[in-house]
Design an enzyme around this catalytic site. Structure first.
Site, PDB file in Angstrom:
ATOM      1  N   LYS A 263       0.867  -1.200  -0.109  1.00 53.46           N
ATOM      2  CA  LYS A 263       0.096   0.146  -0.056  1.00 53.46           C
ATOM      3  C   LYS A 263       0.871   1.309   0.058  1.00 53.46           C
ATOM      4  CE  LYS A 263      -3.460   2.752   2.986  1.00 53.46           C
ATOM      5  NZ  LYS A 263      -4.220   2.812   4.063  1.00 53.46           N
ATOM      6  N   ASP A 268      -2.759  10.330   3.620  1.00 54.45           N
ATOM      7  CA  ASP A 268      -4.269   9.953   3.568  1.00 54.45           C
ATOM      8  C   ASP A 268      -4.867  10.942   4.505  1.00 54.45           C
ATOM      9  OD1 ASP A 268      -6.746   8.689   3.985  1.00 54.45           O
ATOM     10  OD2 ASP A 268      -5.732   7.061   5.051  1.00 54.45           O
ATOM     11  N   LYS A 275     -10.254  12.943   8.116  1.00 56.68           N
ATOM     12  CA  LYS A 275      -9.783  12.575   9.407  1.00 56.68           C
ATOM     13  C   LYS A 275      -9.631  13.787  10.307  1.00 56.68           C
ATOM     14  CE  LYS A 275      -6.620   8.692   7.932  1.00 56.68           C
ATOM     15  NZ  LYS A 275      -7.356   7.782   8.638  1.00 56.68           N
ATOM     16  N   ASP A 286       1.352   6.448   5.578  1.00 52.64           N
ATOM     17  CA  ASP A 286       0.505   5.260   4.886  1.00 52.64           C
ATOM     18  C   ASP A 286       0.753   4.818   3.469  1.00 52.64           C
ATOM     19  OD1 ASP A 286      -1.968   4.315   5.448  1.00 52.64           O
ATOM     20  OD2 ASP A 286      -3.408   5.651   4.310  1.00 52.64           O
ATOM     21  N   ASP A 345     -12.520   7.265   3.711  1.00 51.59           N
ATOM     22  CA  ASP A 345     -11.108   7.051   4.470  1.00 51.59           C
ATOM     23  C   ASP A 345     -10.738   5.412   4.359  1.00 51.59           C
ATOM     24  OD1 ASP A 345      -9.161   7.516   5.862  1.00 51.59           O
ATOM     25  OD2 ASP A 345     -10.103   7.919   7.719  1.00 51.59           O
ATOM     26  N   ARG A 349      -8.095  -0.280   1.032  1.00 54.35           N
ATOM     27  CA  ARG A 349      -8.296  -1.669   0.457  1.00 54.35           C
ATOM     28  C   ARG A 349      -8.505  -1.671  -1.030  1.00 54.35           C
ATOM     29  NH1 ARG A 349     -12.935  -1.914   4.971  1.00 54.35           N
ATOM     30  NH2 ARG A 349     -11.019  -0.880   6.101  1.00 54.35           N
TER      31      ARG A 349
HETATM   32  N1  BES Z   1      -4.379   4.446   6.794  1.00 58.18           N
HETATM   33  C1  BES Z   1      -5.521   4.240   7.474  1.00 58.18           C
HETATM   34  C2  BES Z   1      -5.469   3.261   8.635  1.00 58.18           C
HETATM   35  C3  BES Z   1      -4.320   3.741   9.863  1.00 58.18           C
HETATM   36  C4  BES Z   1      -4.548   4.515  10.740  1.00 58.18           C
HETATM   37  C5  BES Z   1      -3.183   2.973   9.860  1.00 58.18           C
HETATM   38  C6  BES Z   1      -3.789   4.855  11.759  1.00 58.18           C
HETATM   39  C7  BES Z   1      -2.353   3.421  10.963  1.00 58.18           C
HETATM   40  C8  BES Z   1      -2.667   4.336  11.995  1.00 58.18           C
HETATM   41  C9  BES Z   1      -6.592   3.548   6.630  1.00 58.18           C
HETATM   42  O1  BES Z   1      -6.600   4.051   5.345  1.00 58.18           O
HETATM   43  C10 BES Z   1      -8.000   4.134   7.280  1.00 58.18           C
HETATM   44  O2  BES Z   1      -8.480   5.349   7.455  1.00 58.18           O
HETATM   45  N2  BES Z   1      -8.591   3.150   7.727  1.00 58.18           N
HETATM   46  C11 BES Z   1     -10.000   3.249   8.399  1.00 58.18           C
HETATM   47  C12 BES Z   1     -11.009   2.457   7.850  1.00 58.18           C
HETATM   48  C13 BES Z   1     -12.489   2.928   8.361  1.00 58.18           C
HETATM   49  C14 BES Z   1     -12.855   4.191   7.692  1.00 58.18           C
HETATM   50  C15 BES Z   1     -13.255   1.733   7.939  1.00 58.18           C
HETATM   51  C16 BES Z   1      -9.850   2.984  10.145  1.00 58.18           C
HETATM   52  O3  BES Z   1      -9.078   1.975  10.220  1.00 58.18           O
HETATM   53  O4  BES Z   1     -10.220   3.790  10.862  1.00 58.18           O
HETATM   54 ZN    ZN Z   2      -4.998   4.890   4.676  1.00 56.35          ZN
HETATM   55 MN    MN Z   3      -7.976   5.897   5.091  1.00 54.63          MN
END
Ligand code: BES
Ligand code: ZN
Ligand code: MN
Length: 495
Positions: A263, A268, A275, A286, A345, A349
């Site tokens: 990835k 992000d 966020k 990210d 967000d 995936r």
């Molecule tokens: N890049 C983030 C995940 C992340 C957050 C990794 C903090 C490490 C530290 C990912 O793209 C994300 O935002 N995931 C969300 C998914 C949700 C919206 C279903 C999450 O995990 O909150």
């Molecule tokens: Zn992300």
């Molecule tokens: Mn995200």
């Protein structure tokens, strides 16, 4: 819009940092030191130097002992197994991690004492020796030094059981640390410099000298013409368009290829589902999964391992703009699946799914596909920053990658691909949604990716890829190189 041209990003030679610090003689009047590293009992210290040994570091009292007499720093490093994790053999520190982290204490102590020349005798077995060099390599990495093209002042004369270590062997053994450092460095670079376009250019430039590696970059037009609507949808909100980098390593007589997908979201913001500031602060990391895959490929190609590899970087920026994808947009994936955006967000995936599809439908079909991604905040809540979440559709593959993580102290924990949680991702307007609001979101994210792997044995590592503070061989916080060591060990176990 103007895209900044690719900067070099790595200002120094591509050789291991350790090699660039080697010198066999002290200069006139230089402050020098001698160091012995071994895995014995600390009681032997006085017998070696008949001196009073004082602890330099109260937190690592069984690691480094120093005596500073007449401007000569003497140090005996004898990392004993820590009491931590003794109760859980699966997570206990083993010799490689202990030796690796002891080298962090060595470099920190030498630098703190302004030592300019140190003879280091690594009194270690052939199995332990490589990890001392990995540790040295990690310990010598400092972000600002690389940016400025500087080195540490200290010069090292390395010996193995009293015999000089030849440069060729130093290089061979330290290269894994170099791969980890490159991965750390890519994570540390600011997102206004490292974007999908400059990142792809960097990958091409950095690998130019490696004859067995071919690099192909798919630009945004190619991604669209390939029907990769998911990565295109994530990238469409950014001033810098998305890219896919495919690095192909084919050694003579190499075993059937293994594919890695990383990835590479260079920043992000969350997109329109933006966020909060605290959650956005570290989101330059990210792209950490892609950095691990890049570092791994670099190590493999420079070491000349006998395993063919395909490494893919899924590069995009998840930005906020009038062109950004919206919640309720429907995007079509390369494999034909339609996806309703429930949350912008959950972009990781999306970029991964399309690129995993490229990896598993390649003409030369991989025997395994392994993806590495900073995919969810949920895995960090469950496992913390040092244990990667490991998901796999093949229990033998999971067991092998888990064991490799343990063997080298780059740990992961096997998580369940609990199929029943799939039911929550149905959509009234598409084949599925990209995210749900419920609990267990590291699992549902992994289940989303599983829809794209077809019949290929697959493993997914959900990682943090960041150290909040210095520890062990990592003398500064920031990008950690998580999974590079684990996966390099796993590749070595394949027949
Ligand atoms: N890049 C983030 C995940 C992340 C957050 C990794 C903090 C490490 C530290 C990912 O793209 C994300 O935002 N995931 C969300 C998914 C949700 C919206 C279903 C999450 O995990 O909150
Ligand atoms: Zn992300
Ligand atoms: Mn995200």
């Amino acid at each position: 819009m103007a895209v900044k041209s690719a900067k070099k990003f790595w200002g120094l030679s591509h050789d291991p940092l350790v090699l660039q610090h080697v010198s066999t003689e002290a200069g006139a009047g230089q402050k020098s030191a001698s160091v012995i590293v071994h895995l014995g009992k600390r009681a032997i210290a006085p017998k070696i130097w008949k001196a009073d040994f004082i602890d330099t570091d109260a937190n690592a009292s069984n690691v480094v002992r120093v005596s500073d007499t007449a401007n000569r720093v003497k140090m005996l490093v004898s990392p004993l197994a820590g009491p931590e994790n003794e109760r859980d053999p699966a997570l206990k520190s083993r010799a490689p991690a202990r030796v690796r982290d002891a080298m962090g204490a060595v470099i920190a102590t030498l630098e703190r004492a302004d030592v300019e020349f140190a003879e280091i005798d690594l009194q270690l077995s052939n199995v332990e020796l490589p990890w001392a060099l990995v540790g040295l390599e990690l310990a010598l990495y400092r972000y600002k030094r690389i940016v400025k093209g500087d080195l540490s002042k200290v010069r090292l004369n390395l010996k193995h059981n009293g015999r000089p270590l030849p440069a060729k062997q130093i290089t061979e053994l330290a290269l894994l640390g170099t791969g980890m450092n490159i991965s750390r460095h890519l994570v540390n670079l600011p997102p206004n410099e490292l974007n999908p376009v400059t990142y792809a250019n960097f990958a091409q430039e950095f690998l130019k000298g490696l004859k067995l590696v071919k690099v192909e970059v798919w630009d945004d037009k190619k991604l669209a013409s390939e029907g990769m609507g998911l990565i295109s949808g994530v990238g469409q909100g950014s001033a810098t368009p998305p890219r896919m980098v495919h690095m192909k390593y084919r050694p003579p007589g190499g075993r059937k290829t293994v594919a890695f997908v990383g990835k590479g979201v260079t920043f992000d913001t969350g997109g329109l589902d933006i966020k909060p500031s605290s959650g956005m602060r570290l989101m330059k990391k990210d792209m950490g999964g892609s950095a691990s895959v890049f570092g791994l490929l670099y190590w493999a190609a420079r070491t000349g391992i006998k395993q063919s590899l395909d490494a893919y970087l899924a590069l995009a920026e998840n930005a906020v703009s009038a062109e950004a994808m919206r919640p309720s947009d429907v995007l079509t994936a390369r494999n034909g699946l339609s996806v309703e955006i429930h949350n912008t967000d959950a972009e990781g995936r999306l970029v991964m799914a399309d690129v995993i599809d490229v990896a598993v439908t390649a003409k030369e079909k991989p025997r395994y596909v392994v993806d590495v991604a900073t995919l969810t905040g949920a895995i960090k809540v469950a496992l913390g920053t040092q244990l990667a979440g490991l998901f796999a559709n093949d229990p033998k593959l999971a067991a092998a990658i888990h064991a490799s993580g343990q063997a080298v102290g780059d740990l992961n924990w096997v998580m369940p691909l609990f199929q029943r949680y799939n039911s929550s991702s149905s959509s009234g307007f598409a084949d599925c949604v990209n995210a749900t609001d419920g609990f267990g979101s590291a699992i549902t994210a992994a289940l989303f990716l599983e829809r794209f792997v077809r019949d290929v044995p697959w493993a997914h590592l959900d990682i943090y890829q960041w150290r909040d503070s210095p520890e062990g061989a990592w003398l500064e916080g920031g990008g950690s190189g998580q999974t590079v060591a684990c996966l390099s060990h796993w590749l070595g176990t394949l027949k």
